[in-house]
Write an enzyme that holds these catalytic residues in place. Structure first.
Site, PDB file in Angstrom:
ATOM      1  N   ASP B  27       1.112  -0.819  -0.031  1.00 30.69           N
ATOM      2  CA  ASP B  27       0.014  -0.042  -0.359  1.00 30.69           C
ATOM      3  C   ASP B  27       1.132   1.224   0.019  1.00 30.69           C
ATOM      4  OD1 ASP B  27      -2.105  -1.557  -0.309  1.00 30.69           O
ATOM      5  OD2 ASP B  27      -3.315  -0.568   2.196  1.00 30.69           O
ATOM      6  N   LYS B  84      -8.035   1.055  -4.820  1.00 26.05           N
ATOM      7  CA  LYS B  84      -9.473   0.383  -4.338  1.00 26.05           C
ATOM      8  C   LYS B  84     -10.270   1.057  -4.837  1.00 26.05           C
ATOM      9  CE  LYS B  84      -6.911  -1.494  -0.262  1.00 26.05           C
ATOM     10  NZ  LYS B  84      -6.946  -3.168  -0.955  1.00 26.05           N
ATOM     11  N   GLY B 156      -5.130  -2.806   8.933  1.00 26.88           N
ATOM     12  CA  GLY B 156      -5.162  -1.569   9.669  1.00 26.88           C
ATOM     13  C   GLY B 156      -4.855  -2.286  10.638  1.00 26.88           C
ATOM     14  N   ARG B 168      -6.961 -20.307   6.547  1.00 28.40           N
ATOM     15  CA  ARG B 168      -6.730 -21.406   7.411  1.00 28.40           C
ATOM     16  C   ARG B 168      -8.491 -21.888   6.974  1.00 28.40           C
ATOM     17  NH1 ARG B 168      -2.863 -24.746  10.243  1.00 28.40           N
ATOM     18  NH2 ARG B 168      -1.556 -23.679  11.064  1.00 28.40           N
ATOM     19  N   GLY B 217      -3.033  -7.182   7.971  1.00 30.42           N
ATOM     20  CA  GLY B 217      -2.202  -7.834   9.172  1.00 30.42           C
ATOM     21  C   GLY B 217      -1.473  -7.773   9.218  1.00 30.42           C
ATOM     22  N   GLY B 238       0.071  -3.769   3.643  1.00 31.52           N
ATOM     23  CA  GLY B 238      -0.759  -2.056   3.739  1.00 31.52           C
ATOM     24  C   GLY B 238      -0.051  -1.928   5.056  1.00 31.52           C
ATOM     25  N   SER B 239      -0.680  -0.985   6.571  1.00 31.99           N
ATOM     26  CA  SER B 239      -0.214   0.107   6.602  1.00 31.99           C
ATOM     27  C   SER B 239       1.549  -0.851   7.575  1.00 31.99           C
ATOM     28  CB  SER B 239      -1.310   0.231   7.860  1.00 31.99           C
ATOM     29  OG  SER B 239      -2.350  -0.142   7.593  1.00 31.99           O
TER      30      SER B 239
END
Lengths: 192, 297
Positions: B27, B84, B156, B168, B217, B238-239
């Site tokens: 990101d 996005k 995030g 999983r 995550g 991402g973050s």
């Protein structure tokens, strides 16, 4: 016959499956020492910048050049064709290539993803009619040096070429299920 | 010969995702960040106005990025650029396609525009990636034309627990389909709320018909390698990168750990001295109404 498939990033699994279907036992190569005894190496499609940076970090530039000098054949598809080229047009300023094959390759030559396409190709050395070429953000081969044989063109641009034990294709035979290009590499290029 | 040429085929859409495999998609919110990502070895960048952690903090309605930001990122790098759009917002998708974006993410990170329908992705030349928490959700998105999926995780948060749960779940459900008999597949399709033909394909082939990345995550090299060992094809971060102390170094470390995901010595080496990781959030501290993974149907 041990053929390596460079497995740093990209569509390496599809090349491994295609080679296995021909009865070759391919090895996934993530570190240079895994190329030992390889008579051929496939550099797959992926992102040429990402693969190139990982090659640099893990010492592949010298190792591949050295083994090619000792007789290992090399086939680059798409990003792989960029990585083996003598000259890369529209490259990042610091982007390095292996400089094995006397070809000049233009990155992202057709434009962005919405321009990605498939088309039938008439490839020298392949029997059995047209080959479906899958071009994804593909490069083309802008020019070739002496001693490089042009195998196929699309719309006037060179998309497949061979120089002795080096093969470059700008499209993706590993995505089609058609084994002829892989057989050509194994029989005519590695087994020359 | 050119009369056999076709653009926008399923094979060129899924094919680009195949080329991204084993890689990291990062990101970015500026051209400068995009260049850092490309230099670190990212296979693509996701152009955004705000990273998910900031979207979460800001609250309100999150929409597609300003075209000026997307343009700047498209011009800054030579690797594929993703963007996005909101779930169901097919006009945002049309706009992003016209900007020359290489892949669209119909994403739960943004506020949904339609609470019943996702975009009919077959209408587009540009390929789409969509989020999923389980096999049924993945197959519904593929039926709508998604050429790539990603497990959602919880964006995030810098907390990999939901990414693991979703990966999983998908893997277990594929294993279950492989083990059941022909007539049971019809009931399975009903239970999964997915088209029978796709359910049958997964049962026959033992995998999803498109590339599946992990998202939501991932904050460390070990997180990325964990998701790779659990069977994903690549990762979205991402973050986790640009909310950390040394983004360039962390980005490169995550790229190396994704390639060498089974080599603990390499993961150990690249994990050293990365500086501050992003501050994580425990999932139980997020109210149900603010969990992005619940968006999508």
């Amino acid at each position: 016959m041990k053929i390596g498939v460079l497995a740093l990033q990209g569509a390496f699994r599809e090349h491994i499956v295609s080679l296995e279907a021909l009865g070759v036992s391919p090895v996934a190569v993530r570190l240079p020492e895994q190329m030992t005894d390889c008579v051929g190496l496939v550099i797959p499609g992926g992102e040429s910048t990402a693969i190139g940076k990982l090659m640099e970090t893990y010492g592949f530039y010298d190792a591949v050049a050295q083994q090619h000098g000792a007789g290992m054949a090399v086939w680059g598809t798409c990003a792989g064709a960029i990585l083996i080229a003598h000259e890369v047009l529209d490259a990042l300023p610091e982007q390095r290539s292996l400089d094995l094959m006397d070809i000049s390759v233009r990155r992202n030559a057709y434009g962005r993803q919405v321009e990605s396409f498939e088309a039938d190709l008439d490839i020298d050395g392949l029997d059995g009619g047209d080959f479906r070429g899958v071009f994804i953000r593909a490069p083309w081969i802008e020019s070739v040096g002496e001693g490089v044989e042009v195998l196929a063109r699309h719309d006037g641009h060179i998309v497949a070429a061979r120089q002795d034990d080096l093969l470059a294709t700008t499209f993706h035979p590993e995505l089609t299920g058609d084994p002829r290009m892989h057989r050509y590499f194994v029989e005519a290029v590695v087994g020359r | 010969m050119s009369d056999t040429s076709m653009i926008g085929t399923l094979r060129v859409k899924t094919g680009l995702a195949e080329m991204l495999k084993g890689g990291v998609i990062m990101d970015v919110v500026t051209a400068e960040q995009a260049r850092i990502a490309e230099d670190a070895g990212a296979v693509a960048v996701m152009s955004l106005e705000r990273v998910p952690a900031d979207i979460r903090a800001a609250g309100g309605v999150a929409r597609m990025a300003d075209p000026t930001i997307v343009d700047a990122i498209v011009k800054a790098v030579s690797i594929p650029v993703m963007a996005k759009c909101r779930i169901g917002h097919f006009v945002e998708a049309q706009v992003l396609q016209s900007l020359g974006v290489d892949y669209l993410d119909e994403s739960e990170v943004l506020t949904p525009a339609d609470e019943e329908h996702h975009i009919n992705k077959w209408d587009f030349t540009v390929p789409f990636v969509c989020g999923c928490r389980n096999l049924g959700e993945a197959l519904r998105r593929i039926a709508e034309g998604a050429a790539m999926v990603r497990t959602k995780g919880e964006p995030g948060t810098g907390n990999v627990v939901e990414a693991v749960r979703h990966m999983r779940t998908v893997t277990d459900e594929i294993a279950w389909l492989k083990g059941i008999r022909g007539e049971q597949l019809f009931a399975a399709a009903k239970d999964l709320e997915a088209p029978y033909e796709l359910v049958k394909w997964v049962a026959d082939n033992g995998r999803l018909p498109v590339v599946n990345f992990s998202a939501g995550g991932i904050a460390t090299p070990a997180d990325a390698a964990l998701m790779m060992q659990l069977g994903c094809d690549g990762v979205f971060v991402g973050s986790g990168i640009f909310k950390s102390g040394d983004p360039a170094k962390r980005a490169k470390a995550i790229v190396e750990a994704t390639t060498h995901f089974e080599d603990a010595d390499i993961i150990a080496r690249v994990s050293r001295d990365l500086g501050e990781a992003m501050v994580g959030i425990n999932i139980s501290d997020i109210p149900d109404s603010e969990r992005m993974q619940e968006r999508g149907w």
